[in-house]
Scaffold this motif. Structure first.
Motif, PDB file in Angstrom:
ATOM      1  N   GLN A 162      15.288  10.113  15.661  1.00 51.09           N
ATOM      2  CA  GLN A 162      14.117  10.058  14.774  1.00 51.09           C
ATOM      3  C   GLN A 162      14.587  10.104  13.319  1.00 51.09           C
ATOM      4  O   GLN A 162      15.535  10.823  13.000  1.00 51.09           O
ATOM      5  CB  GLN A 162      13.196  11.259  14.995  1.00 51.09           C
ATOM      6  N   VAL A 163      13.891   9.361  12.488  1.00 55.18           N
ATOM      7  CA  VAL A 163      14.171   9.453  11.059  1.00 55.18           C
ATOM      8  C   VAL A 163      12.885   9.253  10.256  1.00 55.18           C
ATOM      9  O   VAL A 163      12.046   8.427  10.607  1.00 55.18           O
ATOM     10  CB  VAL A 163      15.253   8.424  10.623  1.00 55.18           C
ATOM     11  N   VAL A 164      12.736  10.096   9.249  1.00 56.23           N
ATOM     12  CA  VAL A 164      11.731   9.878   8.224  1.00 56.23           C
ATOM     13  C   VAL A 164      12.488   9.813   6.906  1.00 56.23           C
ATOM     14  O   VAL A 164      13.170  10.774   6.536  1.00 56.23           O
ATOM     15  CB  VAL A 164      10.695  11.017   8.163  1.00 56.23           C
ATOM     16  N   ALA A 165      12.392   8.680   6.226  1.00 52.46           N
ATOM     17  CA  ALA A 165      13.146   8.484   4.992  1.00 52.46           C
ATOM     18  C   ALA A 165      12.229   7.946   3.910  1.00 52.46           C
ATOM     19  O   ALA A 165      11.268   7.233   4.195  1.00 52.46           O
ATOM     20  CB  ALA A 165      14.303   7.510   5.226  1.00 52.46           C
ATOM     21  N   GLN A 166      12.548   8.311   2.678  1.00 59.42           N
ATOM     22  CA  GLN A 166      11.792   7.790   1.531  1.00 59.42           C
ATOM     23  C   GLN A 166      12.705   6.829   0.775  1.00 59.42           C
ATOM     24  O   GLN A 166      13.818   7.181   0.378  1.00 59.42           O
ATOM     25  CB  GLN A 166      11.328   8.930   0.635  1.00 59.42           C
ATOM     26  N   LYS A 167      12.205   5.629   0.587  1.00 57.24           N
ATOM     27  CA  LYS A 167      12.994   4.586  -0.078  1.00 57.24           C
ATOM     28  C   LYS A 167      13.154   4.895  -1.551  1.00 57.24           C
ATOM     29  O   LYS A 167      12.207   5.284  -2.226  1.00 57.24           O
ATOM     30  CB  LYS A 167      12.306   3.233   0.122  1.00 57.24           C
TER      31      LYS A 167
ATOM     32  N   ALA B 210      22.385   7.661  24.651  1.00 51.34           N
ATOM     33  CA  ALA B 210      22.449   8.728  25.652  1.00 51.34           C
ATOM     34  C   ALA B 210      21.275   8.675  26.630  1.00 51.34           C
ATOM     35  O   ALA B 210      21.323   9.309  27.692  1.00 51.34           O
ATOM     36  CB  ALA B 210      22.487  10.091  24.961  1.00 51.34           C
ATOM     37  N   GLN B 211      20.227   7.916  26.302  1.00 50.80           N
ATOM     38  CA  GLN B 211      19.063   7.815  27.169  1.00 50.80           C
ATOM     39  C   GLN B 211      19.415   7.249  28.545  1.00 50.80           C
ATOM     40  O   GLN B 211      18.713   7.503  29.534  1.00 50.80           O
ATOM     41  CB  GLN B 211      17.985   6.952  26.489  1.00 50.80           C
ATOM     42  N   LEU B 212      20.494   6.506  28.620  1.00 52.01           N
ATOM     43  CA  LEU B 212      20.915   5.939  29.906  1.00 52.01           C
ATOM     44  C   LEU B 212      21.110   7.026  30.967  1.00 52.01           C
ATOM     45  O   LEU B 212      20.905   6.778  32.160  1.00 52.01           O
ATOM     46  CB  LEU B 212      22.207   5.142  29.737  1.00 52.01           C
TER      47      LEU B 212
ATOM     48  N   TYR C  97      20.199   2.601  20.676  1.00 60.35           N
ATOM     49  CA  TYR C  97      20.645   2.816  19.302  1.00 60.35           C
ATOM     50  C   TYR C  97      21.719   3.901  19.200  1.00 60.35           C
ATOM     51  O   TYR C  97      21.699   4.887  19.928  1.00 60.35           O
ATOM     52  CB  TYR C  97      19.460   3.194  18.413  1.00 60.35           C
ATOM     53  N   ASP C  98      22.627   3.680  18.247  1.00 57.17           N
ATOM     54  CA  ASP C  98      23.705   4.611  17.917  1.00 57.17           C
ATOM     55  C   ASP C  98      23.265   5.386  16.669  1.00 57.17           C
ATOM     56  O   ASP C  98      22.898   4.770  15.661  1.00 57.17           O
ATOM     57  CB  ASP C  98      24.978   3.808  17.633  1.00 57.17           C
ATOM     58  N   PRO C  99      23.291   6.721  16.697  1.00 54.74           N
ATOM     59  CA  PRO C  99      22.840   7.490  15.532  1.00 54.74           C
ATOM     60  C   PRO C  99      23.638   7.185  14.271  1.00 54.74           C
ATOM     61  O   PRO C  99      23.092   7.257  13.158  1.00 54.74           O
ATOM     62  CB  PRO C  99      23.003   8.948  15.973  1.00 54.74           C
ATOM     63  N   ALA C 100      24.917   6.839  14.432  1.00 48.75           N
ATOM     64  CA  ALA C 100      25.730   6.502  13.258  1.00 48.75           C
ATOM     65  C   ALA C 100      25.189   5.250  12.568  1.00 48.75           C
ATOM     66  O   ALA C 100      25.199   5.148  11.332  1.00 48.75           O
ATOM     67  CB  ALA C 100      27.187   6.299  13.677  1.00 48.75           C
TER      68      ALA C 100
ATOM     69  N   TYR D 173      16.666  13.496  13.436  1.00 46.29           N
ATOM     70  CA  TYR D 173      16.824  14.233  14.685  1.00 46.29           C
ATOM     71  C   TYR D 173      17.498  13.339  15.715  1.00 46.29           C
ATOM     72  O   TYR D 173      17.127  12.169  15.886  1.00 46.29           O
ATOM     73  CB  TYR D 173      15.455  14.672  15.207  1.00 46.29           C
ATOM     74  N   TYR D 174      18.488  13.907  16.387  1.00 47.90           N
ATOM     75  CA  TYR D 174      19.213  13.220  17.460  1.00 47.90           C
ATOM     76  C   TYR D 174      19.281  14.199  18.617  1.00 47.90           C
ATOM     77  O   TYR D 174      20.011  15.194  18.557  1.00 47.90           O
ATOM     78  CB  TYR D 174      20.611  12.831  16.970  1.00 47.90           C
ATOM     79  N   GLY D 175      18.453  13.988  19.623  1.00 45.09           N
ATOM     80  CA  GLY D 175      18.434  14.950  20.722  1.00 45.09           C
ATOM     81  C   GLY D 175      17.306  14.672  21.697  1.00 45.09           C
ATOM     82  O   GLY D 175      16.733  13.584  21.729  1.00 45.09           O
ATOM     83  N   GLU D 176      16.983  15.675  22.481  1.00 47.42           N
ATOM     84  CA  GLU D 176      16.011  15.514  23.564  1.00 47.42           C
ATOM     85  C   GLU D 176      14.572  15.594  23.059  1.00 47.42           C
ATOM     86  O   GLU D 176      14.278  16.313  22.102  1.00 47.42           O
ATOM     87  CB  GLU D 176      16.239  16.585  24.638  1.00 47.42           C
TER      88      GLU D 176
END
Length: 200
Positions: free
Chosen positions: A194-199, A140-142, A156-159, A174-177
Protein backbone atom coordinates in the motif's frame (compact mmCIF):
# COMPACT_ATOMS: atom_id res chain seq x y z
CA UNK A 1 -5.12 -10.64 -18.97
CA UNK A 2 -6.12 -9.24 -22.34
CA UNK A 3 -9.05 -6.88 -22.85
CA UNK A 4 -11.17 -9.77 -24.12
CA UNK A 5 -10.27 -11.92 -21.10
CA UNK A 6 -11.33 -9.14 -18.74
CA UNK A 7 -14.51 -8.65 -20.77
CA UNK A 8 -15.24 -12.35 -20.32
CA UNK A 9 -14.56 -12.22 -16.58
CA UNK A 10 -16.73 -9.16 -16.02
CA UNK A 11 -19.50 -10.67 -18.17
CA UNK A 12 -20.13 -13.13 -15.34
CA UNK A 13 -23.36 -12.62 -13.44
CA UNK A 14 -23.03 -10.31 -10.47
CA UNK A 15 -19.95 -8.34 -9.52
CA UNK A 16 -16.73 -10.38 -9.59
CA UNK A 17 -15.07 -8.36 -6.80
CA UNK A 18 -18.29 -7.29 -5.12
CA UNK A 19 -19.82 -3.83 -4.91
CA UNK A 20 -18.29 -2.66 -1.63
CA UNK A 21 -15.35 -0.27 -1.62
CA UNK A 22 -11.89 -1.70 -1.01
CA UNK A 23 -10.95 -1.38 2.68
CA UNK A 24 -7.74 0.53 1.98
CA UNK A 25 -9.60 3.11 -0.12
CA UNK A 26 -12.28 3.45 2.55
CA UNK A 27 -9.62 4.04 5.22
CA UNK A 28 -7.46 6.47 3.25
CA UNK A 29 -10.06 8.47 1.31
CA UNK A 30 -10.09 11.05 4.13
CA UNK A 31 -6.81 12.41 2.77
CA UNK A 32 -8.65 13.77 -0.28
CA UNK A 33 -9.84 17.38 -0.33
CA UNK A 34 -13.58 18.02 -0.52
CA UNK A 35 -15.11 17.70 -4.01
CA UNK A 36 -11.83 16.35 -5.36
CA UNK A 37 -11.25 15.48 -8.99
CA UNK A 38 -10.25 11.80 -8.85
CA UNK A 39 -9.03 9.34 -11.49
CA UNK A 40 -9.49 5.62 -10.74
CA UNK A 41 -7.19 3.34 -12.74
CA UNK A 42 -7.78 -0.32 -13.66
CA UNK A 43 -11.15 0.19 -12.01
CA UNK A 44 -12.95 -2.89 -13.32
CA UNK A 45 -16.60 -2.90 -12.30
CA UNK A 46 -16.30 0.38 -10.45
CA UNK A 47 -16.83 -0.30 -6.75
CA UNK A 48 -14.16 2.20 -5.65
CA UNK A 49 -15.06 4.87 -8.20
CA UNK A 50 -18.73 4.71 -7.22
CA UNK A 51 -17.87 4.93 -3.52
CA UNK A 52 -15.74 8.02 -4.12
CA UNK A 53 -18.53 9.59 -6.16
CA UNK A 54 -20.95 9.03 -3.25
CA UNK A 55 -18.49 10.99 -1.09
CA UNK A 56 -18.96 14.03 -3.33
CA UNK A 57 -15.91 13.64 -5.57
CA UNK A 58 -15.81 14.09 -9.35
CA UNK A 59 -14.61 10.70 -10.60
CA UNK A 60 -13.27 9.37 -13.90
CA UNK A 61 -12.74 5.60 -14.14
CA UNK A 62 -10.27 4.00 -16.56
CA UNK A 63 -10.27 0.34 -17.52
CA UNK A 64 -9.50 -1.74 -20.60
CA UNK A 65 -12.79 -3.65 -20.29
CA UNK A 66 -15.87 -1.91 -21.64
CA UNK A 67 -17.98 -4.67 -20.04
CA UNK A 68 -16.58 -3.75 -16.62
CA UNK A 69 -17.17 -0.04 -17.23
CA UNK A 70 -20.76 -0.68 -18.30
CA UNK A 71 -21.37 -2.52 -15.01
CA UNK A 72 -19.79 0.39 -13.16
CA UNK A 73 -22.19 2.82 -14.84
CA UNK A 74 -25.08 0.59 -13.79
CA UNK A 75 -23.81 0.52 -10.18
CA UNK A 76 -23.38 4.31 -10.22
CA UNK A 77 -26.95 4.80 -11.42
CA UNK A 78 -28.25 2.60 -8.61
CA UNK A 79 -26.27 4.69 -6.11
CA UNK A 80 -27.54 7.93 -7.62
CA UNK A 81 -24.15 9.23 -8.72
CA UNK A 82 -22.26 9.77 -11.94
CA UNK A 83 -18.82 8.44 -12.89
CA UNK A 84 -17.13 9.20 -16.23
CA UNK A 85 -16.01 5.90 -17.88
CA UNK A 86 -12.95 5.81 -20.15
CA UNK A 87 -11.95 2.61 -21.95
CA UNK A 88 -8.17 2.42 -22.37
CA UNK A 89 -5.22 0.05 -22.16
CA UNK A 90 -3.30 1.84 -19.43
CA UNK A 91 -0.08 -0.04 -20.20
CA UNK A 92 0.00 1.34 -23.75
CA UNK A 93 -2.19 4.44 -23.95
CA UNK A 94 -1.21 7.65 -22.20
CA UNK A 95 -3.95 9.46 -20.32
CA UNK A 96 -1.94 12.66 -20.66
CA UNK A 97 -1.12 15.41 -18.20
CA UNK A 98 -4.31 15.98 -16.26
CA UNK A 99 -5.31 18.19 -13.37
CA UNK A 100 -6.63 15.57 -10.96
CA UNK A 101 -6.47 16.00 -7.22
CA UNK A 102 -5.87 12.25 -6.84
CA UNK A 103 -5.29 8.98 -8.63
CA UNK A 104 -6.43 5.68 -7.14
CA UNK A 105 -5.55 2.14 -8.19
CA UNK A 106 -6.54 -1.07 -6.42
CA UNK A 107 -5.26 -4.46 -7.59
CA UNK A 108 -4.34 -3.18 -11.05
CA UNK A 109 -2.28 -6.23 -11.96
CA UNK A 110 -0.46 -6.11 -15.29
CA UNK A 111 2.74 -7.75 -16.59
CA UNK A 112 5.94 -6.35 -15.12
CA UNK A 113 6.89 -4.92 -18.52
CA UNK A 114 3.79 -2.71 -18.36
CA UNK A 115 3.94 -1.68 -14.71
CA UNK A 116 6.24 1.37 -15.16
CA UNK A 117 4.00 2.76 -17.93
CA UNK A 118 0.89 2.20 -15.82
CA UNK A 119 2.42 3.95 -12.80
CA UNK A 120 3.61 6.82 -14.99
CA UNK A 121 0.01 7.22 -16.14
CA UNK A 122 -1.12 7.47 -12.52
CA UNK A 123 1.45 10.09 -11.61
CA UNK A 124 1.01 12.11 -14.81
CA UNK A 125 -2.73 12.38 -14.19
CA UNK A 126 -2.25 14.14 -10.85
CA UNK A 127 -1.42 17.79 -10.39
CA UNK A 128 1.41 18.88 -8.04
CA UNK A 129 0.21 18.52 -4.46
CA UNK A 130 -2.24 15.80 -5.48
CA UNK A 131 -2.42 12.31 -4.02
CA UNK A 132 -1.69 8.81 -5.28
CA UNK A 133 -3.38 5.88 -3.48
CA UNK A 134 -2.37 2.35 -4.48
CA UNK A 135 -3.01 -1.12 -3.10
CA UNK A 136 -1.73 -4.18 -4.97
CA UNK A 137 -0.78 -7.73 -4.15
CA UNK A 138 2.93 -8.30 -3.58
CA UNK A 139 4.93 -11.17 -5.06
CA UNK A 140 4.59 -12.87 -1.66
CA UNK A 141 0.86 -13.30 -2.36
CA UNK A 142 1.69 -16.46 -4.30
CA UNK A 143 2.20 -18.22 -0.97
CA UNK A 144 -1.29 -17.25 0.27
CA UNK A 145 -3.53 -18.31 -2.61
CA UNK A 146 -6.37 -16.03 -1.53
CA UNK A 147 -6.68 -13.93 -4.68
CA UNK A 148 -4.80 -12.07 -7.32
CA UNK A 149 -2.89 -13.42 -10.31
CA UNK A 150 -1.26 -16.86 -9.92
CA UNK A 151 1.97 -15.53 -11.48
CA UNK A 152 4.87 -13.51 -10.06
CA UNK A 153 5.03 -11.77 -13.43
CA UNK A 154 1.71 -10.05 -12.65
CA UNK A 155 2.46 -9.14 -9.03
CA UNK A 156 4.43 -6.25 -7.54
CA UNK A 157 7.87 -5.85 -5.94
CA UNK A 158 7.93 -3.33 -3.05
CA UNK A 159 11.30 -2.02 -4.23
CA UNK A 160 9.71 -1.07 -7.57
CA UNK A 161 6.86 0.74 -5.82
CA UNK A 162 9.30 2.71 -3.65
CA UNK A 163 11.26 3.66 -6.76
CA UNK A 164 8.10 4.92 -8.49
CA UNK A 165 7.18 7.20 -5.56
CA UNK A 166 10.69 8.64 -5.26
CA UNK A 167 10.47 12.41 -5.11
CA UNK A 168 6.99 12.33 -3.59
CA UNK A 169 6.03 12.87 0.02
CA UNK A 170 5.19 9.37 1.21
CA UNK A 171 2.41 9.60 3.79
CA UNK A 172 1.82 5.85 4.14
CA UNK A 173 3.73 2.78 2.98
CA UNK A 174 2.85 -0.75 4.01
CA UNK A 175 4.23 -4.11 2.90
CA UNK A 176 2.61 -6.99 4.71
CA UNK A 177 -0.51 -8.98 5.45
CA UNK A 178 -4.09 -7.75 5.08
CA UNK A 179 -7.47 -9.47 5.05
CA UNK A 180 -9.61 -8.86 1.97
CA UNK A 181 -13.08 -10.25 1.29
CA UNK A 182 -14.09 -8.85 -2.09
CA UNK A 183 -16.45 -10.99 -4.13
CA UNK A 184 -15.27 -14.55 -4.66
CA UNK A 185 -11.83 -13.64 -6.04
CA UNK A 186 -10.25 -12.02 -2.95
CA UNK A 187 -10.97 -14.29 -0.01
CA UNK A 188 -9.05 -13.86 3.21
CA UNK A 189 -5.55 -13.15 4.44
CA UNK A 190 -3.20 -11.96 1.72
CA UNK A 191 0.01 -9.99 1.23
CA UNK A 192 -0.22 -6.45 -0.09
CA UNK A 193 1.70 -3.30 -0.86
CA UNK A 194 0.00 0.00 0.00
CA UNK A 195 1.13 3.53 -0.66
CA UNK A 196 -0.32 6.96 -0.13
CA UNK A 197 1.92 9.63 -1.64
CA UNK A 198 1.63 13.34 -2.31
CA UNK A 199 3.07 14.53 -5.59
CA UNK A 200 5.66 17.26 -5.30
Amino acid sequence: MSKNQWDERFAEEGFVYGTQVNEFVREKAAVLPESAKVACFAEGEGRNAVFLATQGHEVTAYDQSQVGLDKMSELARKQGVGVMPVQADLTQEEVGTLNNDAAVMVFGHVPKSGQPFLMKNLFTSVKPGGYILVEVYSEAQLDYGTGGPPSKELLYDPADVLRWVEGCKVLHFYYGEAVRHEGDRHTGLGHVIQVVAQKS
